[in-house]
Motif scaffolding. Sequence first.
Motif, mmCIF file in Angstrom:
data_model
loop_
_atom_site.group_PDB
_atom_site.id
_atom_site.type_symbol
_atom_site.label_atom_id
_atom_site.label_comp_id
_atom_site.label_asym_id
_atom_site.label_seq_id
_atom_site.Cartn_x
_atom_site.Cartn_y
_atom_site.Cartn_z
ATOM 1 N N LEU A 232 0.931 -1.969 -154.939
ATOM 2 C CA LEU A 232 0.564 -2.407 -153.592
ATOM 3 C C LEU A 232 1.057 -1.374 -152.581
ATOM 4 C CD1 LEU A 232 1.379 -6.216 -153.832
ATOM 5 C CD2 LEU A 232 -0.870 -5.134 -153.834
ATOM 6 N N THR A 233 0.196 -0.467 -152.262
ATOM 7 C CA THR A 233 0.573 0.665 -151.431
ATOM 8 C C THR A 233 0.645 0.312 -149.957
ATOM 9 O OG1 THR A 233 -0.536 2.076 -152.998
ATOM 10 C CG2 THR A 233 -0.121 3.022 -150.861
ATOM 11 N N GLU A 234 1.704 0.796 -149.305
ATOM 12 C CA GLU A 234 1.811 0.586 -147.859
ATOM 13 C C GLU A 234 1.170 1.743 -147.102
ATOM 14 O OE1 GLU A 234 6.049 0.264 -147.738
ATOM 15 O OE2 GLU A 234 5.860 -1.446 -149.080
ATOM 16 N N THR A 235 1.240 2.932 -147.705
ATOM 17 C CA THR A 235 0.756 4.126 -147.013
ATOM 18 C C THR A 235 -0.445 4.719 -147.729
ATOM 19 O OG1 THR A 235 3.102 4.584 -146.756
ATOM 20 C CG2 THR A 235 1.575 6.318 -146.030
ATOM 21 N N VAL A 236 -1.579 4.706 -147.065
ATOM 22 C CA VAL A 236 -2.749 5.388 -147.625
ATOM 23 C C VAL A 236 -3.264 6.354 -146.563
ATOM 24 C CG1 VAL A 236 -5.038 5.186 -148.668
ATOM 25 C CG2 VAL A 236 -3.443 3.298 -148.864
ATOM 26 N N ASN A 237 -3.418 7.594 -146.941
ATOM 27 C CA ASN A 237 -4.035 8.555 -146.029
ATOM 28 C C ASN A 237 -5.289 9.183 -146.610
ATOM 29 O OD1 ASN A 237 -2.577 8.809 -143.453
ATOM 30 N ND2 ASN A 237 -0.833 9.101 -144.826
ATOM 31 N N ASP A 238 -5.287 9.355 -147.947
ATOM 32 C CA ASP A 238 -6.438 10.014 -148.568
ATOM 33 C C ASP A 238 -6.528 9.593 -150.040
ATOM 34 O OD1 ASP A 238 -8.330 11.693 -149.616
ATOM 35 O OD2 ASP A 238 -7.146 13.532 -149.382
ATOM 36 N N PRO A 239 -7.472 8.708 -150.370
ATOM 37 C CA PRO A 239 -7.577 8.230 -151.759
ATOM 38 C C PRO A 239 -8.125 9.275 -152.745
ATOM 39 C CG PRO A 239 -8.648 6.718 -150.217
ATOM 40 C CD PRO A 239 -8.397 7.989 -149.476
ATOM 41 N N THR A 240 -8.522 10.426 -152.266
ATOM 42 C CA THR A 240 -9.109 11.438 -153.162
ATOM 43 C C THR A 240 -8.132 11.804 -154.272
ATOM 44 O OG1 THR A 240 -10.230 12.344 -151.234
ATOM 45 C CG2 THR A 240 -10.252 13.696 -153.227
ATOM 46 N N GLY A 241 -8.662 11.837 -155.478
ATOM 47 C CA GLY A 241 -7.864 12.300 -156.616
ATOM 48 C C GLY A 241 -7.087 11.207 -157.314
ATOM 49 N N ALA A 242 -7.157 9.969 -156.793
ATOM 50 C CA ALA A 242 -6.383 8.890 -157.423
ATOM 51 C C ALA A 242 -6.809 8.703 -158.880
ATOM 52 C CB ALA A 242 -6.559 7.592 -156.643
ATOM 53 N N GLY A 243 -8.105 8.705 -159.100
ATOM 54 C CA GLY A 243 -8.608 8.504 -160.466
ATOM 55 C C GLY A 243 -8.172 9.634 -161.392
ATOM 56 N N ASP A 244 -8.195 10.832 -160.881
ATOM 57 C CA ASP A 244 -7.789 11.992 -161.696
ATOM 58 C C ASP A 244 -6.297 11.934 -161.990
ATOM 59 O OD1 ASP A 244 -10.418 13.146 -161.440
ATOM 60 O OD2 ASP A 244 -9.870 13.596 -159.386
ATOM 61 N N CYS A 245 -5.533 11.474 -161.015
ATOM 62 C CA CYS A 245 -4.084 11.341 -161.239
ATOM 63 C C CYS A 245 -3.791 10.258 -162.260
ATOM 64 C CB CYS A 245 -3.363 11.007 -159.931
ATOM 65 S SG CYS A 245 -3.143 12.447 -158.905
ATOM 66 N N PHE A 246 -4.571 9.195 -162.215
ATOM 67 C CA PHE A 246 -4.395 8.129 -163.193
ATOM 68 C C PHE A 246 -4.608 8.702 -164.600
ATOM 69 C CE2 PHE A 246 -6.041 4.761 -165.909
ATOM 70 C CZ PHE A 246 -5.114 3.752 -165.715
ATOM 71 N N GLY A 247 -5.704 9.409 -164.781
ATOM 72 C CA GLY A 247 -6.006 9.995 -166.098
ATOM 73 C C GLY A 247 -5.004 11.062 -166.493
ATOM 74 N N GLY A 248 -4.650 11.910 -165.542
ATOM 75 C CA GLY A 248 -3.705 12.997 -165.829
ATOM 76 C C GLY A 248 -2.329 12.457 -166.167
#
Length: 294
Positions: A217-233
Amino acid sequence: MSVLVVGSVALDTVKTSTGEAAEVLGGSATYCSYAASFFNRVGLISPVGEDMPRKHLDAMAEHNIDTAGLQVVPGGKTFRWTGRYSEDFLERTTESVELNVFGDYDTTVPEAFRDAEYVFLANGAPEAQRAVLEQLDRRKLVFLDTMNLWITEATEALLAVLKQVDGLLLNDEEARLLTGETNLLTAARPKTVIIKKGEHGAVLVSDGRPFVIPAWLTETVNDPTGAGDCFGGGMIGYLKAGQTDFETLKTAASYGTVIASFCIEDFSVARLQTLTLEDIEVRRARFAEMISWD
Ligand code: AMP
């Protein structure tokens, strides 16, 4: 060589309700490599143009990422992606994609990377993903990530490479596209399929066994780009260090979730660059409390 990552290294322009970042470091392989490098040394394969600022490559090298497989194409222009997020970050519109050097590149795997056992084929052309795989005789575990563009425009090539991978990562929309229009998943269903559901977490199905994991449950979001890649990585980076049984896959998914939650706090890879394994462990412990009961 530990983990090998193949995919895009990009210059992204991202617009969100909290700000805008122009021509910043992005790309599927970039995010994935940063995430995996918390656990292991990562070999990265991707083309970039002469316009890729040297500082980005140097920063990667300092982050446990071997950039020997980054080909700087003479006279070439780096892959570019521009995206805009809705006010609440839940929807993303791709405003432009310029494949440039990523459109057709030399997929020769450097000698030093040929013994890679753990491979992440991050979002990119299925034909290039297959060409890289064929050079890796000692591969033990291969995960593949893809997206709408490749599902609709390179269906046959995607089907061919899917037959050779152990794990497939997709988001909701892509999963519907695969199962609905082309029924690719029936034709070539890898052992493990992971559906990324953004702020709703992820569903992992391995040999028919499901596991559901929420998002932090994130409090700070500025840029969701790359979340999926980070999950996989994050997942493959952790798996390299351990086993690949179901329980270990679940633990790996928890690391992927936590690293992705840090990634979206800032634009580009800024948060990943300051992040430490200790930060990851602290948040993972809090995450475990949040989702467990006796
Ligand atoms: P994600 O937010 O995890 O879907 O990943 C976003 C990253 O994927 C951005 O940094 C883009 O540069 C990159 N990207 C966007 N479109 C493509 C594509 N067609 N092939 C490879 N990478 C892409």
